[in-house]
Design a protein around this motif. Structure first.
Motif, PDB file in Angstrom:
ATOM      1  N   VAL A 170      -1.708   8.447   4.329  1.00 31.73           N
ATOM      2  CA  VAL A 170      -2.150   8.515   5.518  1.00 31.73           C
ATOM      3  C   VAL A 170      -2.831   7.028   6.060  1.00 31.73           C
ATOM      4  O   VAL A 170      -2.549   6.427   7.259  1.00 31.73           O
ATOM      5  N   SER A 171      -3.993   6.348   5.215  1.00 34.59           N
ATOM      6  CA  SER A 171      -3.776   5.271   5.843  1.00 34.59           C
ATOM      7  C   SER A 171      -2.488   3.838   5.523  1.00 34.59           C
ATOM      8  O   SER A 171      -2.488   3.328   6.595  1.00 34.59           O
ATOM      9  N   ILE A 230      -9.975   5.933  -6.581  1.00 38.26           N
ATOM     10  CA  ILE A 230      -9.839   7.090  -5.398  1.00 38.26           C
ATOM     11  C   ILE A 230     -10.640   8.272  -5.743  1.00 38.26           C
ATOM     12  O   ILE A 230     -12.221   8.949  -5.180  1.00 38.26           O
ATOM     13  N   THR A 265      -1.302   4.318   9.157  1.00 38.70           N
ATOM     14  CA  THR A 265      -2.403   3.718  10.480  1.00 38.70           C
ATOM     15  C   THR A 265      -1.846   2.011   9.951  1.00 38.70           C
ATOM     16  O   THR A 265      -1.906   1.809  10.976  1.00 38.70           O
ATOM     17  N   ARG A 266      -1.660   1.392   9.021  1.00 38.57           N
ATOM     18  CA  ARG A 266      -1.732   0.229   8.679  1.00 38.57           C
ATOM     19  C   ARG A 266      -0.298  -0.662   8.968  1.00 38.57           C
ATOM     20  O   ARG A 266       0.342  -1.334  10.252  1.00 38.57           O
ATOM     21  N   SER A 322      -5.561  10.280   1.434  1.00 40.81           N
ATOM     22  CA  SER A 322      -5.666   9.507   2.119  1.00 40.81           C
ATOM     23  C   SER A 322      -5.340   8.025   2.452  1.00 40.81           C
ATOM     24  O   SER A 322      -4.981   7.246   3.155  1.00 40.81           O
ATOM     25  N   MET A 323      -4.927   7.854   0.546  1.00 40.61           N
ATOM     26  CA  MET A 323      -4.225   6.652   0.945  1.00 40.61           C
ATOM     27  C   MET A 323      -3.505   6.780   1.288  1.00 40.61           C
ATOM     28  O   MET A 323      -2.489   5.982   2.033  1.00 40.61           O
ATOM     29  N   PHE A 326     -13.903  10.426  -4.848  1.00 41.61           N
ATOM     30  CA  PHE A 326     -13.932  11.805  -4.521  1.00 41.61           C
ATOM     31  C   PHE A 326     -14.187  13.345  -4.794  1.00 41.61           C
ATOM     32  O   PHE A 326     -14.982  14.276  -5.524  1.00 41.61           O
ATOM     33  N   LEU A 328     -12.638  12.166   6.226  1.00 38.31           N
ATOM     34  CA  LEU A 328     -11.715  10.578   6.882  1.00 38.31           C
ATOM     35  C   LEU A 328     -10.946  11.058   7.217  1.00 38.31           C
ATOM     36  O   LEU A 328     -10.388  10.219   8.575  1.00 38.31           O
ATOM     37  N   LEU A 329     -10.080  12.787   7.024  1.00 37.25           N
ATOM     38  CA  LEU A 329      -8.732  13.024   8.374  1.00 37.25           C
ATOM     39  C   LEU A 329      -9.396  14.010   9.442  1.00 37.25           C
ATOM     40  O   LEU A 329      -8.138  14.659   9.422  1.00 37.25           O
ATOM     41  N   ARG A 350       0.622  -0.955  -0.383  1.00 39.23           N
ATOM     42  CA  ARG A 350      -0.429  -0.309  -0.159  1.00 39.23           C
ATOM     43  C   ARG A 350       0.954   1.070  -0.169  1.00 39.23           C
ATOM     44  O   ARG A 350       2.076   0.782   0.338  1.00 39.23           O
TER      45      ARG A 350
END
Lengths: 170, 335
Positions: free
Chosen positions: B323-324, B42, B327-328, B320-321, B46, B59-60, B21
């Motif tokens: 930051v995601s 994505i 997160t992962r 978003s991807m 949006f 989302l953020l 990712r």
């Protein structure tokens, strides 16, 4: 455990929607169905045909409105929501395949209200499961089920629509 | 000045999480077709959000995005700021040229301070190639780095917004012939566009420029080179005119702007050599009468303003991807 067939559940949902239309005095011309991706859209398509609404079907993908971004990150395969009608002051039936925790419905309501202020939102669900984490209940429901521990119901589709048991992810 | 010589690994390795990712977005080079298509998908979603009454998603929410612009760019910074705000993030705009580093603070000191403010993403614009990569190698694992243009190296979000614009107007990339005209030599946009078009499977990528504005061995990027405008435009489906970067010319590479316009300007007359349904793009800001005629820039085949709209959606997707992805990464580290 034997899971129910889909057509009788849709019959029941159709009947309950007709009752809601009568009981709440809803106007068919102002009523719209909104399915939540993915299974909810499949069910909403079936119901839309059955009750023959003139308003086109709306679809929601609640991926951007989920409350678990901090834990799960961005979900895969998010699609654009499509509401081909003005939802301001409209009566809506929000359709999902399974309601359990209620968090998907919470996200869907938040997203809906970003498009406008509907006059009423009813919730329709093919299956209702125990395990609610939010004060959300279906107004229209195909069946309420109790499942063995660690099991979830999964809807496959769109043709044919079938229910199966799946192991819950922790 | 940074030392870019000790970069750990390739951009692709730095940019991706172990499960593939997006962790940072620094360069198109090395990314897969599937990942680029995911970014486009994505961003498409949006675009749907932006058509609504409320153009924001939560989302953020609670995240902080810092725009670190070591080099001026009003438009790019504005679209990144809008993208972050539409994701409900808090945004810090830092014009580094006139702040800390100008007072003697090192870049690493500045980064550490921003990390201590719990920023989740840095959007970096820098005149030196490799700056975003360097910063990505220095920050803590909980910060995502987005390259908003570094030197002559890369401008990946610009390239992706161009890809989104092409896909929305033309559909599949496979049958497309795309021509990029102008200052290829100084253009990080062109380099990123060529890479993205090849990864996405465009049939043919052409560059059209005088030899003085072509990098050595540009063909190695995966494009055909033309020095004659008519030959290069023959039957292309997409025409991208680049901005002539006057501030980088130093008066040496072109006789005059008017001569460039005469031989390479995209006019109604020269556009007729392209496919009748060809679209016209430009990354902006436009030098009217230098690289493109006003009648073309404002004409029916121009999709230049669509590029601006698509730019916000692409930057929302990438932010978003990434930051995601962070997160992962944290989840995997704590598992």
């Amino acid at each position: 455990m034997t899971l129910p067939d889909i057509p009788p559940l849709l019959d029941r949902m159709q009947s309950e929607i007709e009752s809601c239309i009568d009981n709440f005095g809803l106007t068919r011309e102002r009523l719209a169905l909104v399915g939540i991706h993915t299974g909810g859209v499949w069910i909403a398509e079936k119901l839309h045909q059955r009750i023959a609404l003139t308003t086109p079907l709306g679809t929601l993908d609640i991926g951007f409105w989920r409350d678990d971004f901090n834990r799960q990150g961005l979900p895969e395969g998010i699609r654009a929501s499509h509401l081909p009608f003005d939802i301001e002051n409209r009566d809506l039936i929000l359709v999902d395949d399974v309601v359990m925790s209620g968090r998907t419905v919470r996200a869907a309501l938040n997203e809906l209200f970003d498009y406008g202020r509907p006059s009423r939102v009813l919730l329709a669900s093919l299956i209702s499961l125990p395990g609610r984490e939010l004060p959300i209940q279906a107004d229209i429901c195909g069946a309420a089920l109790e499942l063995p521990a660690g099991q979830r119901v999964k809807l496959s589709g769109p043709e044919p629509l079938t229910l199966s048991l799946d192991t819950a992810r922790r | 000045m940074f030392d870019f010589t000790s970069r750990p690994g390739t951009s692709a390795q730095v940019q991706l999480t172990p499960d593939g990712r997006l962790r940072h977005f620094i360069d198109i080079d090395g990314l897969s077709q599937a990942l680029l298509e995911e970014i486009l998908d994505i961003a498409d979603s949006f675009l749907g959000v932006q058509q609504g009454e409320v153009k924001k998603v939560p989302l953020l929410r609670g995240k902080t995005v810092a725009n670190l612009f070591f080099e001026n760019s009003t438009r790019t910074r504005a679209t990144f700021e809008l993208a972050a705000k539409r994701l409900s993030a808090d945004v810090l705009n830092l014009d580094i040229q006139t702040s800390s580093t100008a007072k003697g603070e090192t870049l690493l000191d500045t980064l550490q301070n921003l990390e201590a403010m719990q920023a989740n993403a840095f959007v970096v614009r820098h005149s030196d190639s490799g700056a975003a990569h360097f910063i990505a190698s220095q920050v803590t694992p909980r910060v995502a780095i987005i390259n908003a243009g570094d030197g002559r190296h890369a401008h990946p979000t610009q390239a992706m917004l161009d890809m989104l614009t092409i896909r929305r107007h033309k559909g599949e990339f496979a049958p497309l012939k795309v021509a990029i005209i102008g200052d290829i030599l100084h253009s990080r946009v062109a380099r990123s566009q060529i890479l993205a078009l090849n990864i996405l499977g465009a049939a043919e990528v052409r560059v059209i420029a005088p030899r003085t504005l072509l990098p050595v061995n540009v063909e190695a990027l995966g494009c055909r080179v033309f020095t004659q405008l008519q030959e290069g435009l023959e039957d292309v489906d997409v025409v991208i005119a680049l901005r002539l970067q006057k501030e980088r010319m130093d008066g040496a590479l072109l006789p005059t702007e008017s001569e460039f316009y005469r031989y390479y300007g995209l006019t109604q007359e020269s556009l007729a050599w392209a496919h009748p349904e060809a679209i016209v793009m430009h990354p902006g800001p436009i030098n009217r009468g230098v690289e493109i005629e006003s009648a073309v820039a404002d004409g029916p085949r121009s999709v230049i303003l669509d590029q601006v709209t698509n730019g916000i959606a692409i930057r929302m997707a990438v932010l978003s991807m990434a930051v995601s992805g962070q997160t992962r990464q944290r989840m995997q580290a704590s598992a």
